[in-house]
Motif scaffolding. Structure first.
Motif, PDB file in Angstrom:
ATOM      1  N   TYR A 193       2.261   8.337 -36.987  1.00 34.40           N
ATOM      2  CA  TYR A 193       3.675   7.962 -36.876  1.00 34.40           C
ATOM      3  C   TYR A 193       3.940   7.356 -35.503  1.00 34.40           C
ATOM      4  N   PHE A 194       4.820   6.379 -35.445  1.00 40.65           N
ATOM      5  CA  PHE A 194       5.446   5.995 -34.172  1.00 40.65           C
ATOM      6  C   PHE A 194       6.897   6.403 -34.300  1.00 40.65           C
ATOM      7  N   GLY A 195       7.271   7.503 -33.667  1.00 39.01           N
ATOM      8  CA  GLY A 195       8.607   8.041 -33.882  1.00 39.01           C
ATOM      9  C   GLY A 195       8.730   8.449 -35.342  1.00 39.01           C
ATOM     10  N   SER A 196       9.680   7.871 -36.028  1.00 45.04           N
ATOM     11  CA  SER A 196       9.856   8.246 -37.429  1.00 45.04           C
ATOM     12  C   SER A 196       9.173   7.240 -38.352  1.00 45.04           C
ATOM     13  N   LEU A 197       8.600   6.207 -37.773  1.00 46.52           N
ATOM     14  CA  LEU A 197       7.949   5.170 -38.585  1.00 46.52           C
ATOM     15  C   LEU A 197       6.519   5.593 -38.906  1.00 46.52           C
ATOM     16  N   GLU A 198       6.207   5.742 -40.180  1.00 44.94           N
ATOM     17  CA  GLU A 198       4.846   6.118 -40.555  1.00 44.94           C
ATOM     18  C   GLU A 198       4.024   4.851 -40.722  1.00 44.94           C
ATOM     19  N   GLY A 235      -5.186  -7.582 -43.895  1.00 43.64           N
ATOM     20  CA  GLY A 235      -3.853  -7.091 -44.224  1.00 43.64           C
ATOM     21  C   GLY A 235      -2.805  -7.864 -43.463  1.00 43.64           C
ATOM     22  N   ALA A 236      -1.586  -7.806 -43.982  1.00 41.32           N
ATOM     23  CA  ALA A 236      -0.498  -8.564 -43.368  1.00 41.32           C
ATOM     24  C   ALA A 236      -0.164  -7.994 -41.999  1.00 41.32           C
ATOM     25  N   SER A 237       0.561  -8.751 -41.236  1.00 41.01           N
ATOM     26  CA  SER A 237       0.993  -8.286 -39.927  1.00 41.01           C
ATOM     27  C   SER A 237       1.835  -7.017 -40.072  1.00 41.01           C
ATOM     28  N   GLY A 238       1.530  -6.017 -39.264  1.00 44.22           N
ATOM     29  CA  GLY A 238       2.292  -4.778 -39.329  1.00 44.22           C
ATOM     30  C   GLY A 238       1.752  -3.787 -40.340  1.00 44.22           C
ATOM     31  N   SER A 239       0.628  -4.112 -40.990  1.00 42.89           N
ATOM     32  CA  SER A 239       0.120  -3.202 -42.014  1.00 42.89           C
ATOM     33  C   SER A 239      -0.639  -2.022 -41.406  1.00 42.89           C
ATOM     34  N   GLY A 240      -0.914  -2.041 -40.102  1.00 44.06           N
ATOM     35  CA  GLY A 240      -1.519  -0.887 -39.437  1.00 44.06           C
ATOM     36  C   GLY A 240      -2.979  -1.066 -39.057  1.00 44.06           C
ATOM     37  N   LYS A 241      -3.475  -2.313 -39.079  1.00 41.56           N
ATOM     38  CA  LYS A 241      -4.894  -2.547 -38.774  1.00 41.56           C
ATOM     39  C   LYS A 241      -5.224  -2.162 -37.337  1.00 41.56           C
ATOM     40  N   THR A 242      -4.413  -2.668 -36.404  1.00 39.90           N
ATOM     41  CA  THR A 242      -4.658  -2.359 -34.998  1.00 39.90           C
ATOM     42  C   THR A 242      -4.547  -0.856 -34.750  1.00 39.90           C
ATOM     43  N   THR A 243      -3.534  -0.264 -35.347  1.00 36.54           N
ATOM     44  CA  THR A 243      -3.331   1.169 -35.145  1.00 36.54           C
ATOM     45  C   THR A 243      -4.541   1.963 -35.624  1.00 36.54           C
ATOM     46  N   LEU A 244      -5.092   1.568 -36.750  1.00 36.23           N
ATOM     47  CA  LEU A 244      -6.263   2.259 -37.275  1.00 36.23           C
ATOM     48  C   LEU A 244      -7.437   2.162 -36.295  1.00 36.23           C
ATOM     49  N   ASP A 287     -10.712  -6.202 -32.607  1.00 38.14           N
ATOM     50  CA  ASP A 287      -9.329  -6.361 -33.051  1.00 38.14           C
ATOM     51  C   ASP A 287      -8.890  -7.814 -32.889  1.00 38.14           C
ATOM     52  N   GLU A 288      -8.921  -8.539 -33.947  1.00 41.89           N
ATOM     53  CA  GLU A 288      -8.555  -9.960 -33.941  1.00 41.89           C
ATOM     54  C   GLU A 288      -9.107 -10.684 -32.718  1.00 41.89           C
ATOM     55  N   PRO A 289     -10.422 -10.713 -32.582  1.00 40.36           N
ATOM     56  CA  PRO A 289     -11.010 -11.255 -31.348  1.00 40.36           C
ATOM     57  C   PRO A 289     -10.769 -12.746 -31.158  1.00 40.36           C
ATOM     58  N   THR A 293      -9.606  -9.214 -38.651  1.00 41.31           N
ATOM     59  CA  THR A 293      -9.557 -10.650 -38.412  1.00 41.31           C
ATOM     60  C   THR A 293      -8.711 -11.330 -39.468  1.00 41.31           C
ATOM     61  N   HIS A 294      -8.255 -12.519 -39.125  1.00 42.85           N
ATOM     62  CA  HIS A 294      -7.582 -13.346 -40.112  1.00 42.85           C
ATOM     63  C   HIS A 294      -8.479 -14.500 -40.531  1.00 42.85           C
ATOM     64  N   GLU A 295      -9.736 -14.498 -40.039  1.00 40.58           N
ATOM     65  CA  GLU A 295     -10.685 -15.548 -40.407  1.00 40.58           C
ATOM     66  C   GLU A 295     -11.336 -15.168 -41.735  1.00 40.58           C
TER      67      GLU A 295
HETATM   68  N1  LIG Z   1       3.147   1.661 -29.602  1.00 38.52           N
HETATM   69  C1  LIG Z   1       3.933   1.477 -30.686  1.00 38.52           C
HETATM   70  N2  LIG Z   1       5.163   2.021 -30.735  1.00 38.52           N
HETATM   71  C2  LIG Z   1       5.964   1.855 -31.814  1.00 38.52           C
HETATM   72  N3  LIG Z   1       5.599   1.164 -32.895  1.00 38.52           N
HETATM   73  C3  LIG Z   1       4.388   0.595 -32.924  1.00 38.52           C
HETATM   74  C4  LIG Z   1       3.501   0.715 -31.804  1.00 38.52           C
HETATM   75  N4  LIG Z   1       2.354   0.053 -32.093  1.00 38.52           N
HETATM   76  C5  LIG Z   1       2.536  -0.460 -33.341  1.00 38.52           C
HETATM   77  N5  LIG Z   1       3.746  -0.139 -33.832  1.00 38.52           N
HETATM   78  C6  LIG Z   1       4.258  -0.491 -35.155  1.00 38.52           C
HETATM   79  O1  LIG Z   1       3.304  -0.051 -36.098  1.00 38.52           O
HETATM   80  C7  LIG Z   1       3.192  -0.983 -37.150  1.00 38.52           C
HETATM   81  C8  LIG Z   1       1.736  -1.366 -37.354  1.00 38.52           C
HETATM   82  O2  LIG Z   1       1.299  -2.052 -36.208  1.00 38.52           O
HETATM   83  P1  LIG Z   1      -0.171  -2.603 -36.053  1.00 38.52           P
HETATM   84  O3  LIG Z   1      -0.240  -3.222 -34.699  1.00 38.52           O
HETATM   85  O4  LIG Z   1      -1.143  -1.542 -36.364  1.00 38.52           O
HETATM   86  O5  LIG Z   1      -0.217  -3.715 -37.156  1.00 38.52           O
HETATM   87  P2  LIG Z   1      -1.336  -4.815 -37.409  1.00 38.52           P
HETATM   88  O6  LIG Z   1      -1.761  -4.642 -38.815  1.00 38.52           O
HETATM   89  O7  LIG Z   1      -2.370  -4.750 -36.362  1.00 38.52           O
HETATM   90  O8  LIG Z   1      -0.513  -6.161 -37.299  1.00 38.52           O
HETATM   91  P3  LIG Z   1      -0.943  -7.567 -36.640  1.00 38.52           P
HETATM   92  O9  LIG Z   1      -1.676  -8.327 -37.680  1.00 38.52           O
HETATM   93  O10 LIG Z   1       0.382  -8.206 -36.326  1.00 38.52           O
HETATM   94  O11 LIG Z   1      -1.746  -7.281 -35.428  1.00 38.52           O
HETATM   95  C9  LIG Z   1       4.095  -2.155 -36.820  1.00 38.52           C
HETATM   96  O12 LIG Z   1       5.279  -2.031 -37.568  1.00 38.52           O
HETATM   97  C10 LIG Z   1       4.362  -1.985 -35.353  1.00 38.52           C
HETATM   98  O13 LIG Z   1       5.657  -2.445 -35.045  1.00 38.52           O
END
Ligand SMILES: Nc1ncnc2c1ncn2[C@@H]1O[C@H](COP(=O)(O)OP(=O)(O)OP(=O)(O)O)[C@@H](O)[C@H]1O
Ligand SMILES: [Mg+2]
Lengths: 220, 235, 264
Positions: C22-27, C46-55, C184-186, C216-218
């Motif tokens: 979670y980031f705050g209340s956002l899962e 996955g689309a932007s914001g799908s959580g790839k970087t977070t993973l 991560d998206e090098p 990657t998006h490639e």
């Molecule tokens: N440090 C943070 N604090 C609050 N929200 C965050 C934080 N990092 C990421 N998020 C939110 O978490 C969600 C997933 O982010 P993430 O960066 O994992 O997506 P992504 O799949 O890597 O997207 P992209 O393709 O744009 O890089 C997004 O909605 C983003 O706004």
């Protein structure tokens, strides 16, 4: 008869030299103290939650009090309250340190906060400990951005050090005022003293400028 | 230990400070008096020197730069003492009659000189921050040199230099505490008189430190508040 | 979940079990599980914001997951089991020890600007691994050779192009001899003409059998190089399998939409 400046300054050059040595000592000790204290305060504000507010208050107090007031305060009030400093020399050094510590704490904080998070994460991702990250990645990099203000603060300490003469620390200014009182040749003595200060400070500021220019050229 | 504690309490017993307000307050007003006079001198000298520094004549430029560096690289205390003693003697010799500076006059000249060095740099940076293109655009529209200065350059320059100028005002106010060293009766001077007379220095010096802190901190905070919107608009 | 098409039979290097973040209340991650075997190349799409970087950031503990487990090389990442069998937060030293085995390459390169290329590469091997200086330098030069930047070894990063910086960043991560590399998206912040040189280096690594997790998006790169592809949507694994299955013959409606946009 000799020219007034020969009679007064040149003949007492050993006294003036002793004064200059004391000036350098007070400046060096005060500055090192300021760097250490400033760094500690900066770390407290940034990383130690419970002490953040006390540290902030100290920083603001140090920054917003004129050096002369600070000097008198340290000299008259501290010994009674803290049991230290026990000599005028120590009081002078402490006042200079305290005065610049506030500024340096802010400089350090800005420098550390200016490091991009990515650089720190890249280091952490390689398994570096917090201490190593601070020592190898954050501080050296922050130093490049902070160098100009740190060096400028050193010049401020030299200039402020003239005031320790007021509490009878025998620095260059003190000796100049004493000689003036003895010989009553203010023109010669005070002008020569001013010249010494100006020369030292100008030379140092030129060296510092050269150094910061070189730093900038190298990394940017 | 107990004695130490008692001393600590005494050191912050501000009642004594309040008791002597009748002598201390005029002292504080003196700080403000010196401050306002000095701001005038410093800003005036700073503007002149900045103009020299921006002149197209190499010699004038050098004079401007040299002046600013000289002012900035001299400790204020020595400037103060030097101005108080040396020029009156030189003038006396030259005019062949007794000239002396009042402490107040010497203080205003000395602090004015010292801070004008910083103001010079700020003004110069502010004016040269205005892009050449803006000036050229104004001139191309047929605006005169002075009209360009008034309508195009100065408004932008002021915005750019306001935050820094504020900081320098704060520093200048701090410097006014030095004037007690040549017997201008400011707050610190009165404090030292009272503390000699009553031999109760501790609370008086603590009180003075506190008063200066509050004034300067308040001033600096206000300056920050005031200049932040300007800073943003100038982007 | 279907394991059809998984060719590799190597040891499990990274294992993620039911990860929530979670980031705050956002899962952001809603229960992600995956395994990466030795020598595998796993691509996360996955689309932007799908959580790839977070993973990815959870895997080396730059972000702390709220629940779930991560195992790297059979060691727990970010938690430990105490004598009573309870789950505890890991000590910083343990996290750091595990991070040494995980190489990470960032979108923004993140080379340290106050160090030369060579200094960037040898820093962690010398001070974290405490390997002997001579070996480290020898290997660093070999890595620079591999990414084609031997002649830049004494340059500061600011003098290099984006593609060159990213290749140095890859060499820096490899210098620790990690068991798995995270990308991560090098190539996302590179000019189009510089993307090829970085993908080339990554392709070579894959062929050598480096274990990699790549965001990657490639799509072309993902199709040719990955052994397995995971398609993330809103913090959940929507589809996974071989590139052919996931990219060319998507079964779910969402992945069909996503790939039809990218492929056509
Ligand atoms: N440090 C943070 N604090 C609050 N929200 C965050 C934080 N990092 C990421 N998020 C939110 O978490 C969600 C997933 O982010 P993430 O960066 O994992 O997506 P992504 O799949 O890597 O997207 P992209 O393709 O744009 O890089 C997004 O909605 C983003 O706004
Ligand atoms: Mg991302």
């Amino acid at each position: 008869m000799d020219a007034p400046w020969i009679r007064t300054v040149w003949r007492h050059r050993d006294v003036m030299w002793d004064g200059l040595v004391v000036t350098m000592q007070v400046t060096a000790i005060g500055f090192v103290g300021a760097v250490v204290l400033g760094f500690v305060l900066c770390l407290l504000v940034m990383y130690v939650k419970p002490l953040r507010w006390p540290a902030r208050v100290l920083i603001e107090f140090f920054r917003a009090t004129p050096i002369y007031v600070q000097l008198l305060w340290v000299n008259y009030v501290w010994p009674g309250v803290l049991g230290w400093p026990s000599s005028f020399f120590e009081a002078g050094c402490a006042a200079l340190a305290v005065q610049s510590a506030g500024y340096l704490a802010e400089t350090f904080r800005a420098g550390i906060e200016g490091i991009s998070r990515g650089h720190v994460e890249a280091a952490r991702a390689q398994g570096m400990s917090s201490l190593l990250v601070m020592r190898r990645i954050i501080l050296p990099q922050a130093f490049h951005t902070m160098a100009p203000s740190i060096m400028n603060q050193f010049l401020v300490v030299i200039k402020s050090s003239t005031l320790v003469s007021v509490i009878a620390v025998p620095d260059l200014m003190y000796q100049a005022l004493r000689l003036t009182a003895i010989w009553f040749e203010p023109i010669a003595i005070l002008s020569c003293t001013a010249l010494v200060y100006i020369t030292v400070i100008t030379c140092l500021s030129l060296v510092f400028k050269w150094y910061t220019d070189r730093l900038r050229e190298r990394y940017l | 230990m107990l004695e130490n504690l008692q001393q600590s309490l005494e050191a912050f017993d501000l009642a004594l400070f309040w008791e002597y307000r009748a002598v201390l307050l005029p002292g504080l007003l003196y700080n403000f008096y010196v401050f306002f006079l000095t701001v005038g001198v410093a800003v005036g000298l700073g503007l002149v020197a900045a103009t020299l520094r921006l002149s197209s004549n190499v010699v004038l430029r050098w004079i401007g730069t040299g002046y600013a560096e000289l002012c900035r690289n001299t400790p204020e205390y020595i400037t103060l003492i030097w101005i108080f003693y040396v020029p009156p003697l030189l003038l006396s010799a030259a005019l062949d009659r007794n000239v002396s500076f009042s402490p107040l006059l010497a203080a205003v000249i000395a602090l004015g000189l010292a801070s004008s060095g910083y103001f010079t740099e700020t003004f110069r940076a502010g004016i040269s921050s205005v892009p050449r293109g803006h000036i050229e655009a104004a001139r191309a529209l047929g605006m005169s040199r002075s009209l360009t200065m008034w309508r195009i350059v100065l408004p932008q320059a002021v915005r750019h230099m306001l935050p820094e100028a504020m900081n320098q005002m704060v520093s200048l106010f701090k410097s006014t505490t030095l004037v007690s060293l040549i017997a201008v009766p400011d707050l610190l001077y009165q404090v030292s008189l009272v503390s000699n007379a009553t031999s109760k220095g501790l609370p008086l010096y603590s009180g003075a430190a506190l008063v200066y802190f509050l004034i300067i901190f308040g001033f600096a905070t206000l300056a920050q508040r005031f200049s932040d919107p300007w800073r943003q608009r100038s982007r | 979940m279907s394991e059809v098409g998984v060719t590799s039979t190597g040891r499990v290097v990274v294992k993620v079990v039911d990860l929530h973040k979670y980031f705050g209340s956002l899962e952001v991650l809603k229960g992600v599980s995956l395994e990466v075997h030795q020598g595998d190349v796993l691509t996360l799409l996955g689309a932007s914001g799908s959580g790839k970087t977070t993973l990815l950031r959870c895997i080396n503990h730059l972000e702390q997951p709220n629940s779930g487990e991560i195992w790297v090389d059979a060691r727990p990442m970010g938690f430990r089991i105490d004598a009573a069998g309870r789950r505890r937060r890991a000590r910083e030293a343990d996290v750091n020890a595990l991070r040494m085995d995980i190489g990470m390459v960032f979108q923004q390169f993140n080379l340290w600007p106050h160090m030369t290329v060579l200094e960037n590469i040898v820093e962690a091997p010398l001070r974290v691994r405490r390997w002997p200086r001579r070996d480290v330098h020898e290997r660093a030069m070999a890595l620079l050779e591999k990414v084609g930047l031997v002649d830049k070894k004494d340059q500061y990063p600011s003098r290099l192009s984006g593609g060159q910086q990213q290749r140095v960043a890859i060499a820096r991560a490899l210098a620790m001899q990690p068991k798995v590399m995270l990308f991560d998206e090098p190539t996302s912040s590179l000019d189009p003409e510089l993307i090829g040189e970085v993908l080339g280096v990554m392709r070579a690594l894959a062929e050598e059998g480096t274990t990699m997790i790549v965001v990657t998006h490639e799509i072309g790169f993902a199709r040719e190089v990955s052994d397995r592809v995971i398609f993330l949507h809103n913090g959940l694994i929507e589809a996974q399998g071989t590139p052919e299955e996931v990219i060319l013959n998507p079964t779910s409606e969402r992945s069909r939409q996503f790939f039809s946009k990218i492929l056509h």
